[in-house]
Write a protein that holds these residues in place. Structure first.
Motif, short mmCIF file in Angstrom:
data_model
loop_
_atom_site.label_atom_id
_atom_site.label_comp_id
_atom_site.label_asym_id
_atom_site.label_seq_id
_atom_site.Cartn_x
_atom_site.Cartn_y
_atom_site.Cartn_z
N TYR A 1 -5.03 -4.45 -2.37
CA TYR A 1 -4.00 -5.20 -1.66
C TYR A 1 -3.54 -6.45 -2.39
N SER B 1 -3.69 4.53 -1.23
CA SER B 1 -4.25 3.41 -1.99
C SER B 1 -5.55 2.92 -1.35
N ASP C 1 -1.02 -0.64 6.60
CA ASP C 1 -2.38 -0.16 6.82
C ASP C 1 -2.81 -0.16 8.27
N ASP D 1 0.83 -1.20 0.00
CA ASP D 1 0.00 0.00 0.00
C ASP D 1 0.87 1.26 0.00
N THR E 1 -1.85 0.40 -10.03
CA THR E 1 -2.28 -0.86 -9.45
C THR E 1 -2.35 -1.89 -10.57
N ARG F 1 -3.46 6.86 4.20
CA ARG F 1 -3.30 5.86 3.15
C ARG F 1 -3.88 6.43 1.85
#
Length: 310
Positions: free
Chosen positions: A164, A159, A151, A122, A186, A157
């Protein structure tokens, strides 16, 4: 990483795995860049490092993916050396990035890697206001160091929850027009080339855009200046072509700006954090060659420049 100052001096950092230290090289323009001064960054050896020159306050910042953060004098004196992040139950620090805003705050963003698995996990962000000793989120929420890198920590965060299970990697971020701008990929199916904008005061996410016709782990966000009115440029690639986009509304929308007709196996594309005085974006990328071992073709590094405002 390499930084240059207004007198055309060069600051370069390297790491040495034999002794575990980093080293800061100062190449002086007045000496025609000969006989550099070399000073030690104790314990600073790491595979991924970031360097940031703060010329207004006569210092440099150095971040390494062994969780350390340093403040260095321009003469190489170490003024600060501390653990800024630590590994979490899911992931640890992998790629640190540093930027500075117009108020002198130091912004630190990073990509984490999943524990025991080759998977970029992340992306997070935090900052230290100029003159402060403590770190915080964009909305002012204080953070306790070392911040947990994954996380489970308190840092903002960038993302998303459903990213994940795919490689998620921060290519670039910059600060402009009272906003923090992030570019990341991603590698999901279909892939997401993400542009994200957050307000620099409230921390609120204002824009999240999936960019079409761009697909590359690495890239660059850069602007001629930090005002809201200045155009924001994005340099990345797609199917081997170098491509650039521009936003004239601080990231609300993006338009094609330029592309190179050549085709490469684009890898590790980046560039200078600022536009040159004569109006160019300057950067580099690797044309990665396949194969390994002594018979493999050597990869080739190319440099590019792109005129802005045309």
């Amino acid at each position: 990483p390499i930084e240059t100052d207004s007198k055309s001096n060069i600051y370069l950092a390297r790491t040495d795995y034999k002794d575990g230290n980093g080293y800061l090289y100062f190449f002086e323009a007045a000496k025609d860049y000969q006989d550099p001064r070399i000073t030690t960054i104790p314990g600073g050896a790491a595979g991924k490092v970031a360097l940031l020159l703060d010329e207004a306050h006569d210092c440099l910042y150095y971040a390494s993916h062994n969780n350390r953060f340093y403040k260095l004098g321009l003469d190489g004196t170490v003024h600060e050396n501390f653990e800024i992040v630590r590994g979490g139950p899911h992931a640890g620090l992998q790629y640190p990035l540093l930027r500075q805003d117009g108020a002198g705050a130091i912004h630190y963003a990073w990509t984490s890697q999943q524990n025991g698995v080759y998977m970029y996990w992340d992306i997070h962000h935090m900052l230290r206001p100029h003159g402060a000793s403590s770190w915080q989120n964009l909305d002012g929420t204080p953070l306790t160091l070392p911040v947990v890198a994954d996380d489970t920590g308190a840092a903002t965060r960038i993302s998303l929850d459903d990213e994940y299970e795919s490689f998620t990697w921060l290519s670039s971020f910059t600060l402009k027009g009272g906003k923090a701008h992030f570019l990341y990929l991603t590698q999901s199916q279909p892939p997401r080339q993400n542009y994200v904008r957050r307000d620099s005061t409230t921390g609120a996410e204002e824009v999240r855009t999936l960019l079409d016709g761009i697909y590359l782990l690495s890239g660059l966000l850069v602007a001629p200046d930090a005002t809201k009115e200045a155009p924001l440029y994005l340099v990345s690639g797609y199917q081997g072509q170098l491509k650039a986009r521009v936003s004239h509304d601080n990231g609300d929308s993006w338009q094609p700006y330029a592309e190179h007709e050549g085709v490469f196996n684009l890898y590790s594309l980046g560039g200078c954090n600022t536009v040159t005085d004569d109006g160019y974006i300057v950067g580099s990328f690797t044309d990665q060659k396949p194969g390994d071992g002594p018979l493999a073709q050597a990869s080739v590094v190319y440099f590019y420049r792109l005129k802005v405002g045309e």
